[in-house]
Motif scaffolding. Structure first.
Motif, PDB file in Angstrom:
ATOM      1  N   UNK A 130      31.122  48.617  30.934  1.00 22.71           N
ATOM      2  CA  UNK A 130      32.269  48.447  30.044  1.00 22.71           C
ATOM      3  C   UNK A 130      33.595  48.221  30.752  1.00 22.71           C
ATOM      4  N   UNK A 131      33.617  48.227  32.070  1.00 23.20           N
ATOM      5  CA  UNK A 131      34.893  48.214  32.787  1.00 23.20           C
ATOM      6  C   UNK A 131      35.582  46.867  32.776  1.00 23.20           C
ATOM      7  N   UNK A 132      36.917  46.927  32.785  1.00 23.63           N
ATOM      8  CA  UNK A 132      37.769  45.763  33.011  1.00 23.63           C
ATOM      9  C   UNK A 132      38.069  45.712  34.507  1.00 23.63           C
ATOM     10  N   UNK A 133      37.718  44.621  35.166  1.00 24.24           N
ATOM     11  CA  UNK A 133      37.904  44.486  36.615  1.00 24.24           C
ATOM     12  C   UNK A 133      39.350  44.086  36.912  1.00 24.24           C
ATOM     13  N   UNK A 134      40.061  44.937  37.629  1.00 24.68           N
ATOM     14  CA  UNK A 134      41.468  44.696  37.957  1.00 24.68           C
ATOM     15  C   UNK A 134      41.667  44.228  39.398  1.00 24.68           C
ATOM     16  N   UNK A 135      40.581  43.917  40.088  1.00 22.91           N
ATOM     17  CA  UNK A 135      40.691  43.426  41.462  1.00 22.91           C
ATOM     18  C   UNK A 135      41.389  42.070  41.471  1.00 22.91           C
ATOM     19  N   UNK A 136      42.455  41.903  42.246  1.00 22.14           N
ATOM     20  CA  UNK A 136      43.144  40.605  42.257  1.00 22.14           C
ATOM     21  C   UNK A 136      42.289  39.514  42.881  1.00 22.14           C
ATOM     22  N   UNK A 137      42.666  38.276  42.603  1.00 24.14           N
ATOM     23  CA  UNK A 137      41.923  37.136  43.129  1.00 24.14           C
ATOM     24  C   UNK A 137      41.954  37.095  44.648  1.00 24.14           C
ATOM     25  N   UNK A 138      42.995  37.686  45.246  1.00 22.43           N
ATOM     26  CA  UNK A 138      43.121  37.687  46.704  1.00 22.43           C
ATOM     27  C   UNK A 138      42.112  38.611  47.382  1.00 22.43           C
ATOM     28  N   UNK A 139      41.479  39.506  46.629  1.00 25.08           N
ATOM     29  CA  UNK A 139      40.467  40.365  47.219  1.00 25.08           C
ATOM     30  C   UNK A 139      40.767  41.840  47.074  1.00 25.08           C
ATOM     31  N   UNK A 140      39.935  42.695  47.686  1.00 28.29           N
ATOM     32  CA  UNK A 140      40.072  44.147  47.539  1.00 28.29           C
ATOM     33  C   UNK A 140      41.437  44.668  47.976  1.00 28.29           C
ATOM     34  N   UNK A 141      41.874  45.731  47.322  1.00 28.67           N
ATOM     35  CA  UNK A 141      43.147  46.378  47.633  1.00 28.67           C
ATOM     36  C   UNK A 141      42.932  47.538  48.590  1.00 28.67           C
ATOM     37  N   UNK A 142      44.022  48.072  49.103  1.00 31.49           N
ATOM     38  CA  UNK A 142      43.930  49.337  49.824  1.00 31.49           C
ATOM     39  C   UNK A 142      43.595  50.433  48.815  1.00 31.49           C
TER      40      UNK A 142
END
Length: 278
Positions: A130-142
């Motif tokens: 059910x999750x909304x993916x908030x990972x940006x297009x640039x890739x994984x965050x810190x």
């Protein structure tokens, strides 16, 4: 000393991780009574807290006065939670293992491992589904950026205290960045915003994103939800008598211990992919 006949001793005892889904002070775990046993088939409820509370601006007090306004109403959504069935089984040669020993071994295995299994089941059936993916297009965050993004998502959709779901393999990163602090009153791990954190071995074993996509090497998936309410059924032993536990064809004894959980949460589920190594 030369190796000889080894002595049989008691098994090495263990304890589930104290910050897991069943041990964290931010989750509510309730044992379901016989009169409410139907709740283990799944539950549903009217969502509370997912509808926004808005600020009313009286158009008559504006300068100049604005057009007539109407107040908005929100229809609460019906939410649900499905059962998670877990089990532990013990098998050994019947002549060397009595029913009581096999049953005790299976029960001890369930006690030690059930938290990990519930975490894995909740991860698969709710978080990744059910999750909304908030990972940006640039890739994984810190990790710090990822937690900030998740808490912002929860605050916008719910506004109450929620639950951060962290694989055990990423927990040390949150510690070194001072992202979690222990609540001196409850012992729960909390973020600066006040959200509680569950650190799960079952989460670490899964470590998949929305849709069940595995995390890339060096990354982990973090999720955030509303509060958790967990219903737990009684542990059931199968078979409950010695005779049927023995397979007469191979003389093996098998004993199974089963239990059902229903893990419920509310409103939005948000996910983000983070880097766990430089």
């Amino acid at each position: 000393m030369p190796e000889g006949l080894r002595s049989h001793v008691e098994a090495i005892p263990g304890k589930p991780l104290p910050r897991g889904i069943l041990g964290a002070s931010c989750t509510t775990v309730t044992d379901v009574s016989e009169e409410n046993i139907h709740e283990l088939n799944g539950v549903e409820w009217m969502a509370l807290g997912c509808c926004p509370v808005k600020v009313w601006a009286d158009p008559c007090e504006a300068d100049p006065p604005g057009p007539p306004q109407t107040k908005e109403f929100c229809r609460p959504a019906v939410e649900h939670a499905t059962p998670i069935h877990i089990y532990a089984g013990a098998q050994c040669s019947a002549p060397g293992w009595g029913y009581a020993e096999a049953r005790a071994h299976a029960e001890a295995s369930l006690t030690l491992g059930e938290q990990q299994a519930v975490e894995a089941g909740f991860w698969r059936t709710k978080l990744t589904a059910d999750a909304v993916d908030l990972t940006p297009a640039a890739g994984p965050l810190s990790v710090a950026q990822g937690v900030a993004v998740l808490e912002g998502c929860l605050a916008e959709s719910y506004g109450g205290v929620g639950t951060l779901h962290v694989p055990a393999g990423a927990a040390a990163i949150l510690g070194c960045c001072n992202l979690l602090r222990e609540d001196p009153e409850t012992g729960a791990l909390r973020t600066l915003a006040g959200n509680c954190a569950v650190i799960g071995a079952g989460y670490s074993a899964e470590n998949t994103g929305p849709g069940g996509v595995p995390a890339a090497p060096g990354t982990a998936w973090l999720y955030i939800t509303g509060p958790l309410v967990i219903r737990r059924g009684a542990a059931t032993v199968v078979p409950d008598t010695p005779g049927p536990s023995v397979n007469t064809r191979n003389n093996d004894r098998r004993v199974l211990v089963e239990r059902t959980y229903v893990v419920a949460t509310t409103c939005t589920v948000c996910a983000v992919n983070v880097v766990v190594c430089p």
